[in-house]
Design an enzyme around this catalytic site. Structure first.
Site, PDB file in Angstrom:
ATOM      1  N   SER A 714     -72.963  51.069  26.584  1.00 53.85           N
ATOM      2  CA  SER A 714     -72.863  52.451  27.071  1.00 53.85           C
ATOM      3  C   SER A 714     -72.494  53.447  25.988  1.00 53.85           C
ATOM      4  O   SER A 714     -72.721  54.658  26.153  1.00 53.85           O
ATOM      5  CB  SER A 714     -71.835  52.529  28.198  1.00 53.85           C
ATOM      6  OG  SER A 714     -72.221  51.722  29.275  1.00 53.85           O
ATOM      7  N   LYS A 757     -67.502  56.383  36.048  1.00 54.92           N
ATOM      8  CA  LYS A 757     -67.452  57.187  34.823  1.00 54.92           C
ATOM      9  C   LYS A 757     -67.338  58.673  35.152  1.00 54.92           C
ATOM     10  O   LYS A 757     -66.630  59.424  34.474  1.00 54.92           O
ATOM     11  CB  LYS A 757     -68.695  56.906  33.980  1.00 54.92           C
ATOM     12  CG  LYS A 757     -68.734  55.492  33.405  1.00 54.92           C
ATOM     13  CD  LYS A 757     -70.041  55.219  32.689  1.00 54.92           C
ATOM     14  CE  LYS A 757     -70.058  53.796  32.121  1.00 54.92           C
ATOM     15  NZ  LYS A 757     -71.336  53.472  31.459  1.00 54.92           N
TER      16      LYS A 757
END
EC number: 3.4.21.53
Length: 831
Positions: A714, A757
């Site tokens: 990520s 997130k």
């Protein structure tokens, strides 16, 4: 009354029909008397001599009168005020006693009832009132008449610590005697528990101890109540020693008996005791199992199997070691709920209300559960994917399963799979093994008492495996709708239908779940809560629950929203609310202590009060810092406890083009950094990067929180932006975060954990987020209130990322790159 059992022989008189109308005088601890009921006592009393019994104040005992003078006395008294004086005869002579034969101190008695028995004897029930001492005898005919002085009880009305301990010890000794002496009826303990007066307790125990007549008389003559209790304790301790010694001798004697004779004797004893107690014999137990089996709704195959095992049990000697094993096995078959189901309540409106009442937020999860129940209502069977609630700890996965059971009206069972390594825990052991047991699935079904419970498989991602088999593979048969209609437990040895069971699994991490097992489940993500949701959950659920558990009323105190936010931000770091509940519990305990100690406490707790109660904050709020430094970019990461932000820091220094990576990075993150650097090398001209930087400057990439291992793709575009900012010394756009994987060609790929997130970004004060365009669908599935104040930029290429993230403006005091001159290649001329 030398035997302590005598009292209970007397108490049995209460079962006589003539005893129904007996009225006892209430005896209190103050003077052990009730003059309002019986009138003022005279100083002259007719004296009844008795043998073998000592009457204490407050006690009710029967006295059999056989001597003529005594018979005439009690009859006359019974017709009058029923008051007599009772004195113990010092000798045991049956002749009429003289005053010299009697003790001086006795007890005033009230005749409660009189019985004339066949044969001429008369029995009276008397109740002791208070002690008296004979001053002189006025006459001896036709019966003894004495002038007396009454002795008031001197037992203290209020006991100090020592006296309380003495009374408590008396009770403990009395209970120990009851346990050591099997001849005393168990009703004696009830009698002891009902005694509230300490003075009456002393008289009661003095009357019933196993002591000689003169010793009891000595207790009666001990006028000081505490002294009497002390002497009584000495007698009781001697009695305890005697009983313990007796039991020890009996135990040693029994061990000397030949083993075979002992076994035979015990068997006979058990048989007799079973008959006396009404306990079922082996034959009766078999008949009971046979009758239970006749009522079962099982198939013919199971019934034949059961009857076969029952016949085998009947042929086995009840004293053999195999008999208990077979009995346990047959009882398990008979106890399982074959074909027994609870009726489902398919009121989906009510089910939704139950879910909403028990869980705040989680709208998509609750909607999917209602859809699942709707299909079940219309279709009528469970041949559908097994639900797996997946998310970080403390978000309510297990409690969702409990709410489903509550809404459907089904039984609820939970099986914890964390750390389970033995396949036999699922399928059971072969019953021929020592200590064999059925698997936890069958045990839970038996416990539920229904074949269609809501069955929670908790922490399915934490199932292990070792040399004892693979429990994950064993769960395949349990969870596969095509197989679980004939689940075979190794201990049970016959098929059991699990197809009507509603299995719901929970997990924190999908990566560790067996692939074939994961394929059989429908994953429902239960992500974390926003700040607003946590505040509401705390107000509606956690705080009221903690108040109730700590014995506080709802109105004792309150916490405003600011206080709850302070607890969330300063003392917890999680996606769920488990730690939040613990911290609220700490606050409630502090308030409870203040209330219990009559101290002042805040009735409406604010954020300032929270810090005073819980101490300094444990965590600093993850916030966006600033964009004053080149090479520092905010990334978004997923953790097992929810989303988090991280900072990628990049630094250049003179050197030889060495790339250094630190912060406990995994291989995937290291490769992302190398791919990002290679991309910038290939496109350095487009971004005004001097190619000599790569050879003459070292590049160091660090991810803070170095003690925490980090890995995953990520951070690819975050590292790209950080390196580009460092090489160009351009500022990064403020309040910006990003997540996405990068390829060597500069393609941006989608990543997971988007909702977690985004929640982390909101907590940190981020306003814009860059991510792969293929993650747009993940954002669209999130409720609007989660993303109302965020802007999203969807990209497909690394160039788009840099165009959005890097500003034209350079940072303050940018690095001024200095390059060494490149050496000129030498040439030689041919001569």
């Amino acid at each position: 009354m030398n035997n302590p059992n005598d009292l209970f022989k007397h108490l049995q008189l209460s079962e006589m029909s003539d005893f129904e109308n007996i009225e006892l005088i209430p005896i209190g601890s103050e003077g052990m008397d009730n003059d309002d009921k019986m009138g003022v006592l005279s100083d002259q009393l007719p004296i009844l001599p008795i043998r073998n019994i000592v009457l204490f104040p407050g006690m009710v005992i029967p006295i059999t009168v056989s001597r003529q003078k005594s018979v005439r006395l009690v009859k006359k008294a019974y017709k009058g005020d029923r008051t007599i004086g009772v004195l113990v005869q010092a000798n045991n002579s049956k002749d009429e006693p003289t005053p010299d034969d009697l003790y001086k101190i006795g007890t005033v008695a009230h005749i409660v009832k009189m019985f004339v028995l066949p044969g001429g004897n008369t029995t009276i029930i008397v109740q002791g009132r208070k002690r008296f001492e004979v001053s002189e005898y006025i006459k001896t005919e036709p019966n003894l008449l004495a002038r007396v002085s009454y002795i008031e009880d001197t037992f203290p009305k209020k006991l100090n610590k020592e006296n309380k301990a003495l009374v408590s010890t008396l009770k403990e000794c009395a209970l120990k005697i009851l346990n050591l002496n099997p001849e005393i009826p168990r009703e004696a303990q009830i009698a002891l528990d009902n005694i509230e007066s300490s003075a009456f307790l002393v008289h009661f125990l003095s009357s019933n101890i196993n002591a000689e007549l003169k010793e009891k008389q000595a207790l009666l003559e001990t006028l000081d109540g505490i002294e009497q209790a002390t002497h009584l304790l000495e007698h009781m301790l001697k009695d305890i020693q005697h009983l313990e010694l007796k039991r020890e001798i009996q135990s040693k004697a029994s061990s000397d008996i030949d083993q075979q004779q002992r076994d035979y004797y015990i068997r006979q004893q058990i048989k007799v005791l079973q008959e006396e107690l009404g306990v079922e014999s082996p034959e009766q137990e078999l008949d009971g199992l046979r009758a239970k089996g006749a009522k079962k709704k099982w198939s013919k195959e199971v019934n034949d199997f059961f009857q076969k095992e029952l016949s085998k049990l009947q042929r086995t000697n009840s004293m053999s070691g195999e008999y208990p094993m077979l009995m346990n096995y047959v009882e398990l078959i008979a106890d399982l709920p074959w074909g027994e189901f609870t009726k489902d309540n398919f009121d989906l409106v009510k089910a939704k209300k139950v879910l909403d009442a028990d869980h705040f937020g989680l709208e998509k999860v609750k909607e999917r559960i209602i859809e699942y129940l709707a299909v079940l209502k219309m279709k009528g069977d469970m041949k559908a994917p097994i639900l797996c609630l997946y998310g970080p700890p403390g978000v309510g996965k297990t409690s969702l399963g409990r709410s489903i059971a509550k809404a459907l009206g089904r039984k609820y069972v939970r099986m914890a799979l964390g750390g389970l390594r033995d396949e036999a825990e699922i399928r059971g052991h072969r019953k021929t093994y020592v200590g064999a047991m059925p698997g936890k699935v069958i045990q839970s079904i038996k416990k539920a008492g229904s074949s269609n419970p809501v069955f929670i498989l908790d922490e399915i991602d934490k199932v292990g495996s070792d040399h004892r088999g693979d429990p994950s593979s064993a769960l395949l048969e349990v969870l596969d709708p095509e197989q679980n209609s004939s689940f075979m437990d190794n201990y049970l040895e016959c098929d059991y239908d699990l197809s009507r069971v509603m299995f719901i699994a929970t997990a924190n991490n999908l990566d560790t779940i067996h692939p074939a097992l994961r394929d059989r489940m429908e994953i429902i993500e239960v992500s974390g809560y926003t700040m607003e949701e946590k505040v509401q959950i705390a107000k509606k659920h956690l705080l009221p629950k903690q108040k109730k558990e700590h014995g506080l009323e709802k109105a004792e105190f309150a916490m405003n929203d600011g206080a709850i936010q302070k607890v969330i931000e300063g003392y917890t770091r999680e996606s769920g609310v488990r730690k939040l509940e613990q911290e609220i519990g700490r606050v409630v305990r502090k308030i409870t202590k203040s209330i219990a100690m009559d101290q002042d406490y805040p009735h409406k707790i604010t954020a300032t009060d929270v810090v005073k109660l819980l101490g300094q904050e444990h965590f600093d709020k993850d916030t966006y810092e600033n964009n004053e430094y080149a090479g520092v970019v905010t990334g978004l990461a997923w953790t097992p406890v929810g989303g988090d932000i991280l900072f990628i820091e990049t630094l250049l220094n003179r050197g030889k083009g060495v790339l250094t990576l630190s912060g406990q990075l995994g291989d995937v993150m290291k490769e992302s950094a190398m791919a990002a650097l290679s991309f910038l090398k290939a496109h350095s001209d487009e971004y005004g990067i001097d190619y000599r930087i790569f050879d003459q400057y070292n590049l160091h990439i660090h991810v803070p929180a170095g003690a925490v291992p980090k890995d995953g793709p990520s951070a690819g575009i975050t590292m790209l932006t950080a390196i580009a900012s460092a090489l160009t010394q351009r500022k990064v756009k403020s309040k910006l975060a990003m997540t996405g994987e990068i390829t060597l060609r500069g393609k941006v790929l989608p990543v997971g954990g988007i909702k977690e997130k985004i929640l982390a970004a909101k907590r940190a004060g981020i306003r814009e987020i860059i991510m792969c365009s293929k993650n747009r669908k993940d954002v669209e599935e999130i409720e609007a209130h989660y993303i109302s104040d965020l802007s999203f930029h969807y990209v497909d290429d690394a160039k788009e990322v840099l165009a959005l993230a890097l500003l034209k403006e350079q940072v303050k005091n940018p690095v001024k790159f200095v390059f060494q001159a490149e050496p000129i290649a030498s040439s030689s001329a041919a001569l």
